[in-house]
Design a protein around this motif. Structure first.
Motif, PDB file in Angstrom:
ATOM      1  N   THR A  32       0.875  -1.168  -0.021  1.00  0.00           N
ATOM      2  CA  THR A  32      -0.125   0.037   0.066  1.00  0.00           C
ATOM      3  C   THR A  32       0.735   1.287   0.053  1.00  0.00           C
ATOM      4  N   THR A  33       0.597   2.237  -0.950  1.00  0.00           N
ATOM      5  CA  THR A  33       1.030   3.702  -0.852  1.00  0.00           C
ATOM      6  C   THR A  33      -0.146   4.510   0.041  1.00  0.00           C
ATOM      7  N   VAL A  34       0.585   5.496   0.740  1.00  0.00           N
ATOM      8  CA  VAL A  34      -0.278   6.281   1.669  1.00  0.00           C
ATOM      9  C   VAL A  34       0.040   7.621   1.258  1.00  0.00           C
ATOM     10  N   LEU A  35      -1.037   8.355   0.978  1.00  0.00           N
ATOM     11  CA  LEU A  35      -0.660   9.929   0.559  1.00  0.00           C
ATOM     12  C   LEU A  35      -1.288  10.698   1.665  1.00  0.00           C
ATOM     13  N   ILE A  36      -0.506  11.167   2.557  1.00  0.00           N
ATOM     14  CA  ILE A  36      -0.929  12.074   3.736  1.00  0.00           C
ATOM     15  C   ILE A  36      -1.354  13.409   3.140  1.00  0.00           C
TER      16      ILE A  36
ATOM     17  N   ASN B 241       2.407  11.870  -7.137  1.00  0.00           N
ATOM     18  CA  ASN B 241       2.872  11.376  -5.824  1.00  0.00           C
ATOM     19  C   ASN B 241       2.832   9.907  -6.036  1.00  0.00           C
ATOM     20  N   ILE B 242       1.700   9.238  -6.468  1.00  0.00           N
ATOM     21  CA  ILE B 242       1.685   7.862  -6.542  1.00  0.00           C
ATOM     22  C   ILE B 242       2.881   7.082  -7.426  1.00  0.00           C
ATOM     23  N   ARG B 243       3.177   7.939  -8.514  1.00  0.00           N
ATOM     24  CA  ARG B 243       4.301   7.638  -9.585  1.00  0.00           C
ATOM     25  C   ARG B 243       5.531   7.771  -8.888  1.00  0.00           C
ATOM     26  N   LYS B 244       5.998   8.633  -7.763  1.00  0.00           N
ATOM     27  CA  LYS B 244       7.252   8.867  -6.997  1.00  0.00           C
ATOM     28  C   LYS B 244       7.406   7.887  -6.254  1.00  0.00           C
ATOM     29  N   VAL B 245       6.286   7.537  -5.528  1.00  0.00           N
ATOM     30  CA  VAL B 245       6.328   6.417  -4.380  1.00  0.00           C
ATOM     31  C   VAL B 245       6.743   5.063  -5.344  1.00  0.00           C
ATOM     32  N   GLU B 246       6.340   4.823  -6.407  1.00  0.00           N
ATOM     33  CA  GLU B 246       6.533   3.728  -7.124  1.00  0.00           C
ATOM     34  C   GLU B 246       8.000   3.548  -7.326  1.00  0.00           C
ATOM     35  N   GLU B 247       8.385   4.756  -7.723  1.00  0.00           N
ATOM     36  CA  GLU B 247       9.879   4.819  -8.052  1.00  0.00           C
ATOM     37  C   GLU B 247      10.847   4.830  -7.030  1.00  0.00           C
ATOM     38  N   CYS B 248      10.683   5.705  -5.880  1.00  0.00           N
ATOM     39  CA  CYS B 248      11.789   5.746  -4.848  1.00  0.00           C
ATOM     40  C   CYS B 248      11.308   5.635  -3.686  1.00  0.00           C
ATOM     41  N   GLY B 249       9.928   5.151  -3.269  1.00  0.00           N
ATOM     42  CA  GLY B 249       9.468   4.918  -1.937  1.00  0.00           C
ATOM     43  C   GLY B 249       8.803   6.115  -1.091  1.00  0.00           C
ATOM     44  N   SER B 250       9.458   7.261  -1.155  1.00  0.00           N
ATOM     45  CA  SER B 250       8.999   8.592  -0.501  1.00  0.00           C
ATOM     46  C   SER B 250       8.883   9.482  -1.098  1.00  0.00           C
TER      47      SER B 250
END
Length: 239
Positions: free
Chosen positions: A103-107, A123-132
């Protein structure tokens, strides 16, 4: 799975409101928090929304969700004593709902309603790329940082950004950091990216819109009202 964690546990003392917390102030007959929730509710990649809310205002929020047909809110939890505590409660509810799924969470702040669909996607793409990642805007004025020895550090504006929201992470990473902070008795992290950086995570950046302000003061409210009018005119006149 992508879950938005919206925290709306503050009372809004700087707004000087007496009848309602700032997140429930009406603009054109709609509470500020509903403008925010609609952004995530309408986004095709957001699977669920968790809200941390002032406990006594949860019934009112539930009525507003029904009235404005917000369908993706799966949990409403009471906020905590600090913003950090409210976010942690929201993350725990997200963890329960995700039931072990990656799960990715967007706070995101409940009183930050001027982001774009593109910002959420980035934001979703960036977390897929580097985690945070943290959503930023360029610094338009010079920062001055006072050091412990009373000297001044002046970072170059080209390398300076202003952190805003969403701030997005792998759920397992951010909730692990929160639990470390709790074990250490820390409740004073100013935001999630500060906490994650403190615990050694590298944070990517997403550039968001300049109007992505937090509605904190009466002046901010007037800015929001003007921006909502601009957006409505764009829809009407096709600008």
């Amino acid at each position: 799975m992508n879950i938005a964690v919206i925290f709306a546990g503050g009372s809004g003392l700087r707004m000087h409101t007496k009848s309602k917390p700032k997140q429930f102030l009406d603009l054109n007959g709609k509470p500020i928090i509903i403008y925010t929730l609609e952004l995530f509710d309408n986004h095709p990649e957001i699977d669920a929304i968790v809200v941390a809310c002032i406990e006594s205002w949860i019934p009112y929020l539930q009525k507003q969700l029904n009235k404005f047909e917000i369908t993706k809110v799966v949990r409403i939890v009471p906020g905590g004593a600090t913003g950090q505590d409210s976010i942690y409660k929201g993350l725990c509810a997200a963890e329960e709902y995700a039931a072990g799924q990656e799960t990715t969470v967007l706070i995101h702040d409940g009183v930050r309603p001027l982001i774009h669909e593109e910002t959420i996607t980035d934001n979703i793409r960036k977390v897929e790329e580097c985690g945070s990642c943290v959503t930023c805007v360029p610094a338009t004025e010079t920062f001055i940082v006072r050091q412990a020895d009373d000297t001044l550090e002046i970072p170059t504006r080209d390398h300076s950004f202003i952190a805003r929201a969403p701030q997005s992470f792998r759920l397992t990473d951010i909730i692990s950091s929160h639990r470390k902070a709790l074990a250490e008795g820390r409740h004073d992290f100013i935001d999630s990216c500060t906490m994650m950086s403190y615990y050694g995570y590298k944070i990517g950046t997403v550039m968001g819109p300049m109007e992505n302000i937090k509605i904190t003061t009466p002046t901010d409210f007037f800015v929001l009202r003007a921006m909502i009018e601009v957006h409505e005119n764009q829809q009407i006149f096709g600008l």
